[in-house]
Design an enzyme around this catalytic site. Structure first.
Site, PDB file in Angstrom:
ATOM      1  N   GLU A  64      -5.149   1.293  -5.327  1.00 17.93           N
ATOM      2  CA  GLU A  64      -5.438   2.688  -5.009  1.00 17.93           C
ATOM      3  C   GLU A  64      -6.790   3.116  -5.558  1.00 17.93           C
ATOM      4  O   GLU A  64      -7.560   3.820  -4.889  1.00 17.93           O
ATOM      5  CB  GLU A  64      -4.325   3.588  -5.543  1.00 17.93           C
ATOM      6  CG  GLU A  64      -2.972   3.377  -4.880  1.00 17.93           C
ATOM      7  CD  GLU A  64      -3.053   3.420  -3.369  1.00 17.93           C
ATOM      8  OE1 GLU A  64      -3.830   4.209  -2.815  1.00 17.93           O
ATOM      9  OE2 GLU A  64      -2.335   2.636  -2.724  1.00 17.93           O
ATOM     10  N   GLU A  76      -8.781  -1.731   3.564  1.00 10.70           N
ATOM     11  CA  GLU A  76      -7.540  -2.131   2.909  1.00 10.70           C
ATOM     12  C   GLU A  76      -7.694  -3.472   2.181  1.00 10.70           C
ATOM     13  O   GLU A  76      -7.189  -3.655   1.073  1.00 10.70           O
ATOM     14  CB  GLU A  76      -6.405  -2.232   3.937  1.00 10.70           C
ATOM     15  CG  GLU A  76      -5.802  -0.900   4.331  1.00 10.70           C
ATOM     16  CD  GLU A  76      -5.112  -0.210   3.165  1.00 10.70           C
ATOM     17  OE1 GLU A  76      -4.549  -0.900   2.297  1.00 10.70           O
ATOM     18  OE2 GLU A  76      -5.154   1.023   3.105  1.00 10.70           O
ATOM     19  N   ASP A  88      -0.887   2.522  13.302  1.00 12.77           N
ATOM     20  CA  ASP A  88      -1.340   2.269  11.930  1.00 12.77           C
ATOM     21  C   ASP A  88      -2.859   2.261  11.861  1.00 12.77           C
ATOM     22  O   ASP A  88      -3.473   1.377  11.259  1.00 12.77           O
ATOM     23  CB  ASP A  88      -0.764   0.944  11.420  1.00 12.77           C
ATOM     24  CG  ASP A  88      -1.072   0.690   9.944  1.00 12.77           C
ATOM     25  OD1 ASP A  88      -1.220   1.677   9.194  1.00 12.77           O
ATOM     26  OD2 ASP A  88      -1.153  -0.489   9.553  1.00 12.77           O
ATOM     27  N   HIS A 129      -3.259  -2.084   7.966  1.00 13.19           N
ATOM     28  CA  HIS A 129      -2.460  -2.781   6.961  1.00 13.19           C
ATOM     29  C   HIS A 129      -2.039  -4.173   7.417  1.00 13.19           C
ATOM     30  O   HIS A 129      -1.701  -5.018   6.593  1.00 13.19           O
ATOM     31  CB  HIS A 129      -1.204  -1.977   6.612  1.00 13.19           C
ATOM     32  CG  HIS A 129      -1.471  -0.721   5.851  1.00 13.19           C
ATOM     33  ND1 HIS A 129      -1.606   0.505   6.473  1.00 13.19           N
ATOM     34  CD2 HIS A 129      -1.629  -0.494   4.522  1.00 13.19           C
ATOM     35  CE1 HIS A 129      -1.835   1.428   5.562  1.00 13.19           C
ATOM     36  NE2 HIS A 129      -1.851   0.858   4.372  1.00 13.19           N
TER      37      HIS A 129
END
Length: 398
Positions: free
Chosen positions: A209, A232, A305, A310
């Site tokens: 994060e 990501e 998504d 992801h």
């Protein structure tokens, strides 16, 4: 205020969640009584599976109280995450006042106490002794370990290079099955206790994060399609490297798992994602099978998504793993430094695809280690192994 400390422009989709929507969808559908609302179809990566998949050790048939609880909580998390992803950031302009001009580590941990608001009540600030709440202590320690990694390895003061205060909120929501970076801080849910443990239980998730925060202040890659998958992936690389750095694991001995320890013992899986073997992190009656591809041969072309951010992140993830393990030693040194230099020098366009990113890493390898070096050869072989062809784009240079 110099360019490095200027707050970025508000992003209409500023929040990056640790748990991908397709995994939550499987949980939401596990009791066979839910179909995704039409408004959510672009948010999820796959439709709910049909039929009753059951839980390990349970008799077939609908009506499991465990499945009902898991599904109800997952639906709530999905709806909340959807709302958060479509909510514009309103706090970016406050970032400047959260800078420590001396460049020292400053942490602030807050407790949402089950509410869906941030930051919550401040429970620990820099230098204070640990409290009785394990989640607050783990969040505090995790922020410090990320700061130490950046300072030791890259001589960088916090995420922005100018002493940004590191903030975290724990106990967000009720049984909230996710964690996210909201543009100003890390936010962690407690998990439902049946599929997920508390999200502070995984350092790689905390660092992932904060990796989105690092990208926010370096190369803020567009969060859609291949550039979003790179966003990501780089956050995953950062999460893995911080965890390895703290544990002292070299590339050969590291697990290369993102979210190890996040699943409860009831789940047939080891983590959210595997960089060493994308597609193998879990295979569970509730969650389904990990759908990440490891190479371009399995690339998922989808509008959901945010274009499969992801899912397809498994491809550059695997390339980094192959590169780092081919070099040997500590992955955060040569391989990690090269990845960091690419994003920190801002040589990438915000909409970079995999080929553009691969070419920029190869150019960085030549700058750092010389043309034809063993590092450049190992990197070229890694990209070739995952089926990504480097692409030279004039717009990238200059």
């Amino acid at each position: 205020m110099d360019k490095e400390t200027q707050p970025p422009a508000a992003d209409p989709h500023p929040r990056h969640h640790a748990v991908p929507p397709y995994l939550l969808v499987s949980m939401a559908a596990c009791d066979g009584a839910w179909e995704a609302p039409a408004a959510m179809r672009d948010f999820i990566a796959q439709p709910p599976a049909e039929g009753d998949r059951g839980l390990p050790g349970e008799p077939a048939g609908a009506g499991s109280e465990t499945r009902r609880r898991i599904a109800t909580r997952a639906r709530r998390t999905l709806l909340l995450d959807q709302a958060l992803l479509h909510e514009r950031a309103t706090t970016h302009t406050d970032i400047a006042r959260l800078l420590d001009p001396a460049g020292h580590l400053v942490r602030v941990i807050s407790d949402a106490r089950g509410a869906e608001t941030t930051p919550g009540t401040t429970v620990r600030t820099e230098g204070q002794d640990p409290g009785q709440d394990e989640n607050s202590n783990r969040a505090y320690d995790g922020l410090g370990e990320v700061y130490e990694f950046l300072a030791d390895m890259f001589k960088r003061s916090s995420l922005d290079g100018a002493g940004l205060v590191l903030r975290g909120t724990v106990h967000y929501g009720q049984h909230y099955d996710n964690a996210f970076w909201d543009g100003t801080q890390m936010v962690m849910g407690d998990g439902d206790g049946e599929v997920f443990n508390s999200f502070t239980s995984s350092l790689s998730v905390i660092a992932h994060e904060l990796g989105h925060g690092l990208l926010q202040y370096t190369t803020n890659l567009d969060y859609r399609g291949q550039s979003g998958a790179l966003n990501e992936s780089i956050a995953d690389v950062f999460g893995a490297l911080v965890e390895q750095f703290v544990a002292g694991d070299d590339a050969a001995s590291a697990s290369w798992l993102i979210g190890k320890g996040l699943f409860t013992n009831a789940v047939q899986g080891v983590a959210l994602r595997s960089m060493a073997a994308p597609g193998t992190a879990y295979d569970d009656p509730i969650l389904g099978k990990d759908p990440q591809p490891a190479t371009m041969a399995g690339y998922v072309d989808t509008a959901a998504d945010n274009g499969g951010v992801h899912l397809n992140s498994g491809i550059p993830n695997h390339a980094f793993y192959l590169f780092a393990t081919a070099l040997g030693g500590n992955a955060w040194e040569t391989a990690g430094s090269l990845w960091f230099n690419v994003i920190a020098t801002r040589s990438l366009p915000q909409d970079a695809d995999f080929g553009t990113f691969a070419e920029q890493t190869l150019l960085q390898a030549r700058r750092d280690h010389g043309a034809g070096s063993a590092v450049e050869r190992a990197l070229a072989e890694a990209w070739d192994a995952v089926g990504v062809e480097p692409v030279i784009q004039e717009a990238v240079h200059g």
